[in-house]
Design a protein around this motif. Sequence first.
Motif, PDB file in Angstrom:
ATOM      1  N   MET A 120      39.939  56.198  36.551  1.00 33.69           N
ATOM      2  CA  MET A 120      40.917  55.115  36.503  1.00 33.69           C
ATOM      3  C   MET A 120      40.774  54.233  37.738  1.00 33.69           C
ATOM      4  N   PRO A 121      40.469  52.938  37.551  1.00 36.27           N
ATOM      5  CA  PRO A 121      40.370  52.044  38.715  1.00 36.27           C
ATOM      6  C   PRO A 121      41.752  51.625  39.196  1.00 36.27           C
ATOM      7  N   ARG A 122      41.817  51.116  40.411  1.00 39.62           N
ATOM      8  CA  ARG A 122      43.039  50.470  40.857  1.00 39.62           C
ATOM      9  C   ARG A 122      43.187  49.143  40.125  1.00 39.62           C
ATOM     10  N   VAL A 123      44.406  48.780  39.821  1.00 37.50           N
ATOM     11  CA  VAL A 123      44.678  47.600  38.996  1.00 37.50           C
ATOM     12  C   VAL A 123      45.480  46.596  39.821  1.00 37.50           C
ATOM     13  N   TYR A 124      45.045  45.340  39.770  1.00 35.15           N
ATOM     14  CA  TYR A 124      45.677  44.291  40.580  1.00 35.15           C
ATOM     15  C   TYR A 124      46.014  43.080  39.722  1.00 35.15           C
ATOM     16  N   LEU A 125      47.063  42.375  40.140  1.00 34.69           N
ATOM     17  CA  LEU A 125      47.427  41.080  39.573  1.00 34.69           C
ATOM     18  C   LEU A 125      47.332  40.023  40.664  1.00 34.69           C
ATOM     19  N   ILE A 126      46.917  38.826  40.271  1.00 34.26           N
ATOM     20  CA  ILE A 126      46.828  37.694  41.183  1.00 34.26           C
ATOM     21  C   ILE A 126      47.754  36.603  40.663  1.00 34.26           C
ATOM     22  N   ASP A 127      48.739  36.245  41.447  1.00 35.79           N
ATOM     23  CA  ASP A 127      49.708  35.226  41.026  1.00 35.79           C
ATOM     24  C   ASP A 127      49.081  33.842  41.159  1.00 35.79           C
ATOM     25  N   GLN A 128      48.372  33.444  40.107  1.00 39.52           N
ATOM     26  CA  GLN A 128      47.634  32.186  40.131  1.00 39.52           C
ATOM     27  C   GLN A 128      47.493  31.680  38.698  1.00 39.52           C
ATOM     28  N   PRO A 129      47.718  30.382  38.448  1.00 36.99           N
ATOM     29  CA  PRO A 129      47.596  29.851  37.086  1.00 36.99           C
ATOM     30  C   PRO A 129      46.157  29.783  36.581  1.00 36.99           C
ATOM     31  N   HIS A 130      45.195  29.800  37.504  1.00 35.16           N
ATOM     32  CA  HIS A 130      43.787  29.759  37.098  1.00 35.16           C
ATOM     33  C   HIS A 130      43.467  31.006  36.280  1.00 35.16           C
ATOM     34  N   PRO A 131      42.954  30.871  35.042  1.00 35.47           N
ATOM     35  CA  PRO A 131      42.701  32.048  34.204  1.00 35.47           C
ATOM     36  C   PRO A 131      41.346  32.681  34.518  1.00 35.47           C
ATOM     37  N   ASN A 132      41.356  33.868  35.093  1.00 35.56           N
ATOM     38  CA  ASN A 132      40.102  34.544  35.390  1.00 35.56           C
ATOM     39  C   ASN A 132      40.367  36.007  35.711  1.00 35.56           C
ATOM     40  N   ALA A 133      39.283  36.765  35.857  1.00 38.63           N
ATOM     41  CA  ALA A 133      39.375  38.188  36.173  1.00 38.63           C
ATOM     42  C   ALA A 133      38.088  38.604  36.861  1.00 38.63           C
ATOM     43  N   PHE A 134      38.150  39.721  37.594  1.00 38.73           N
ATOM     44  CA  PHE A 134      36.948  40.241  38.232  1.00 38.73           C
ATOM     45  C   PHE A 134      37.117  41.734  38.505  1.00 38.73           C
ATOM     46  N   ALA A 135      36.007  42.379  38.839  1.00 38.55           N
ATOM     47  CA  ALA A 135      35.995  43.782  39.256  1.00 38.55           C
ATOM     48  C   ALA A 135      35.321  43.863  40.611  1.00 38.55           C
ATOM     49  N   THR A 136      35.688  44.864  41.400  1.00 37.64           N
ATOM     50  CA  THR A 136      35.090  45.032  42.719  1.00 37.64           C
ATOM     51  C   THR A 136      35.101  46.518  43.081  1.00 37.64           C
ATOM     52  N   GLY A 137      34.478  46.855  44.210  1.00 36.17           N
ATOM     53  CA  GLY A 137      34.392  48.244  44.643  1.00 36.17           C
ATOM     54  C   GLY A 137      32.955  48.717  44.735  1.00 36.17           C
ATOM     55  N   ARG A 138      32.693  49.699  45.615  1.00 41.13           N
ATOM     56  CA  ARG A 138      31.313  50.109  45.857  1.00 41.13           C
ATOM     57  C   ARG A 138      30.741  51.017  44.776  1.00 41.13           C
ATOM     58  N   ASP A 139      31.587  51.680  43.982  1.00 39.08           N
ATOM     59  CA  ASP A 139      31.115  52.549  42.909  1.00 39.08           C
ATOM     60  C   ASP A 139      32.285  52.815  41.969  1.00 39.08           C
ATOM     61  N   PRO A 140      32.031  53.461  40.822  1.00 36.42           N
ATOM     62  CA  PRO A 140      33.121  53.699  39.863  1.00 36.42           C
ATOM     63  C   PRO A 140      34.287  54.496  40.431  1.00 36.42           C
ATOM     64  N   ASP A 141      34.042  55.350  41.421  1.00 40.28           N
ATOM     65  CA  ASP A 141      35.118  56.142  42.005  1.00 40.28           C
ATOM     66  C   ASP A 141      35.999  55.328  42.952  1.00 40.28           C
ATOM     67  N   HIS A 142      35.532  54.158  43.357  1.00 37.04           N
ATOM     68  CA  HIS A 142      36.295  53.316  44.281  1.00 37.04           C
ATOM     69  C   HIS A 142      36.431  51.895  43.727  1.00 37.04           C
ATOM     70  N   ALA A 143      36.584  51.788  42.424  1.00 33.53           N
ATOM     71  CA  ALA A 143      36.598  50.480  41.775  1.00 33.53           C
ATOM     72  C   ALA A 143      38.019  49.930  41.669  1.00 33.53           C
ATOM     73  N   ALA A 144      38.092  48.623  41.530  1.00 36.31           N
ATOM     74  CA  ALA A 144      39.352  47.932  41.284  1.00 36.31           C
ATOM     75  C   ALA A 144      39.081  46.786  40.321  1.00 36.31           C
ATOM     76  N   VAL A 145      40.034  46.525  39.444  1.00 38.07           N
ATOM     77  CA  VAL A 145      39.937  45.388  38.536  1.00 38.07           C
ATOM     78  C   VAL A 145      41.164  44.511  38.754  1.00 38.07           C
TER      79      VAL A 145
END
Length: 309
Positions: free
Chosen positions: A84-109
């Motif tokens: 399970m990655p960490r889950v984040y929201l960005i308070d911004q009207p621009h519609p987009n998404a991304f993933a980050t983190g050095r590997d699946p064990d330390h990922a965030a979306v």
Amino acid sequence: MNGMKTAMLLSALTALFMALGYTLGGSGGAAIALLVAAGMNLFTFWNADRIVLSMHNAREVDAQSAPEFYTLVAELARRAGLPMPRVYLIDQPHPNAFATGRDPDHAAVAATTGLLSMLSRDEVAGVMAHELGHVRNRDTLIMTMVATIAGAISMLANFGLFFRGGNQENGHGNIAATLLAVIVAPFAAMIVQMAISRTREYGADRAGAEISGNPRALASALAKISGRAETIPNPVAERNPAAAQLYIVPVHVSELFSTHPATEKRIAALEEMAGGAPLPRRASALSPAASSAAPKGRKSSALDPLRRD
């Protein structure tokens, strides 16, 4: 093959950084550039997620603060066979998404509130499955490293313009160094960055369609958000253009200079994956029970974090 190609392109980007350092500071400048590149890569390896998330002022959410969105990502991660990655929201009207983190064990979306309020539940599932595809393919670290080095090359080139501009002892050498620093190096870095990013986007689209079980939902999401993403301002990308490759759709219109393949080509590839017949409803990553549990009366997405009526 893609892994080898990416490694070669990343090496080329580092070599370009060294060449620019040599132009500005001779052999000593090249050595310093190599050390800086190694230091940046090491720092990025351990801090990639924090760099990107803080850049976007993202806030972490959980099953209590964003139950529908968090549960959706959890179900997709389970289907993908990922932690399970960490889950984040960005308070911004621009519609987009991304993933980050050095590997699946330390990922965030992460996704913007603009994206969640614009798309249907299945479309959000397709977008987040795409981002988990990046995690499963281990693209997240590479893409952040590339963005970091490309941004550093642009900064060094700007520094070179002022550094060389004040030295008039060797006019011809000064002109050549200035042209290299201001035009050639950043342009070459952009080409390498685009080559890496475009390869990774097709792979993440394919993985996202498999994880969500609904290629057409991802295709529909891309069609909806691509036009809006080009017209609604994105302050982060405006401050740091190298960050544009992290998003699911490009920020700029030109296909030639985009870090992503043309959206039309991506949609066509997803439609080809879907085939001619409509996909069964249960092919979606969202169960009928989950869909029916969404509160009624929403005028936008069932995942709208603003919960507008």
